[in-house]
Motif scaffolding. Structure first.
Motif, PDB file in Angstrom:
ATOM      1  N   MET A  46      13.721  64.209  70.581  1.00  0.00           N
ATOM      2  CA  MET A  46      15.158  64.094  70.445  1.00  0.00           C
ATOM      3  C   MET A  46      15.705  65.441  69.979  1.00  0.00           C
ATOM      4  N   SER A  47      16.621  65.991  70.696  1.00  0.00           N
ATOM      5  CA  SER A  47      17.161  67.302  70.352  1.00  0.00           C
ATOM      6  C   SER A  47      18.433  67.165  69.524  1.00  0.00           C
ATOM      7  N   ASP A  48      18.686  68.190  68.701  1.00  0.00           N
ATOM      8  CA  ASP A  48      19.894  68.190  67.887  1.00  0.00           C
ATOM      9  C   ASP A  48      21.103  68.462  68.771  1.00  0.00           C
ATOM     10  N   PRO A  49      22.231  67.868  68.430  1.00  0.00           N
ATOM     11  CA  PRO A  49      23.435  68.175  69.215  1.00  0.00           C
ATOM     12  C   PRO A  49      23.849  69.623  69.011  1.00  0.00           C
ATOM     13  N   SER A  50      24.470  70.179  70.002  1.00  0.00           N
ATOM     14  CA  SER A  50      24.862  71.591  69.926  1.00  0.00           C
ATOM     15  C   SER A  50      25.966  71.781  68.886  1.00  0.00           C
ATOM     16  N   PRO A  51      26.090  72.991  68.338  1.00  0.00           N
ATOM     17  CA  PRO A  51      27.129  73.251  67.339  1.00  0.00           C
ATOM     18  C   PRO A  51      28.537  72.985  67.863  1.00  0.00           C
ATOM     19  N   SER A  52      28.729  73.152  69.174  1.00  0.00           N
ATOM     20  CA  SER A  52      30.061  72.915  69.726  1.00  0.00           C
ATOM     21  C   SER A  52      30.450  71.441  69.595  1.00  0.00           C
ATOM     22  N   THR A  53      29.462  70.551  69.650  1.00  0.00           N
ATOM     23  CA  THR A  53      29.740  69.126  69.486  1.00  0.00           C
ATOM     24  C   THR A  53      30.251  68.853  68.073  1.00  0.00           C
ATOM     25  N   HIS A  54      29.632  69.483  67.065  1.00  0.00           N
ATOM     26  CA  HIS A  54      30.079  69.321  65.678  1.00  0.00           C
ATOM     27  C   HIS A  54      31.476  69.911  65.501  1.00  0.00           C
ATOM     28  N   GLU A  55      31.708  71.052  66.134  1.00  0.00           N
ATOM     29  CA  GLU A  55      33.021  71.685  66.032  1.00  0.00           C
ATOM     30  C   GLU A  55      34.091  70.835  66.704  1.00  0.00           C
ATOM     31  N   GLN A  56      33.747  70.251  67.843  1.00  0.00           N
ATOM     32  CA  GLN A  56      34.695  69.377  68.533  1.00  0.00           C
ATOM     33  C   GLN A  56      34.998  68.146  67.682  1.00  0.00           C
ATOM     34  N   ALA A  57      33.975  67.602  67.072  1.00  0.00           N
ATOM     35  CA  ALA A  57      34.174  66.429  66.223  1.00  0.00           C
ATOM     36  C   ALA A  57      35.053  66.778  65.026  1.00  0.00           C
ATOM     37  N   ALA A  58      34.851  67.949  64.456  1.00  0.00           N
ATOM     38  CA  ALA A  58      35.665  68.388  63.323  1.00  0.00           C
ATOM     39  C   ALA A  58      37.123  68.586  63.745  1.00  0.00           C
ATOM     40  N   GLU A  59      37.343  69.131  64.917  1.00  0.00           N
ATOM     41  CA  GLU A  59      38.703  69.334  65.415  1.00  0.00           C
ATOM     42  C   GLU A  59      39.391  67.992  65.668  1.00  0.00           C
ATOM     43  N   ILE A  60      38.662  67.061  66.252  1.00  0.00           N
ATOM     44  CA  ILE A  60      39.222  65.732  66.515  1.00  0.00           C
ATOM     45  C   ILE A  60      39.564  65.041  65.200  1.00  0.00           C
ATOM     46  N   ARG A  61      38.664  65.148  64.220  1.00  0.00           N
ATOM     47  CA  ARG A  61      38.893  64.535  62.912  1.00  0.00           C
ATOM     48  C   ARG A  61      40.120  65.131  62.227  1.00  0.00           C
ATOM     49  N   GLU A  62      40.230  66.451  62.293  1.00  0.00           N
ATOM     50  CA  GLU A  62      41.370  67.127  61.656  1.00  0.00           C
ATOM     51  C   GLU A  62      42.677  66.766  62.360  1.00  0.00           C
TER      52      GLU A  62
END
Length: 66
Positions: free
Chosen positions: A1-17
């Motif tokens: 199982m691979s870790d999600p890319s940093p862009s996925t975390h950044e996208q999630a943070a933008e959506i949350r904000e």
């Protein structure tokens, strides 16, 4: 199982904000504390009366004489 890319975390943070906005500023501890002057002691009320505590004492065993 691979870790999600940093862009996925950044996208999630933008959506949350975008959805919730920013957190409010922290309230300083000094603003949460209120100091009040203590009223002078009233000796007639504050004095301990051992006989008065017997009036408030409630025990079923004592009431039944056990």
């Amino acid at each position: 199982m691979s870790d999600p890319s940093p862009s996925t975390h950044e996208q999630a943070a933008e959506i949350r904000e975008a959805r919730f906005g920013a957190l409010p500023e922290r309230v300083p501890f000094e603003d949460m504390v209120e100091e009040k002057a203590v009223l002078p002691a009233y000796q007639a009320v504050d004095a301990h009366d051992p006989d008065a505590s017997a009036v408030r004492f409630s025990c079923l065993a004592a009431d039944l004489g056990l």
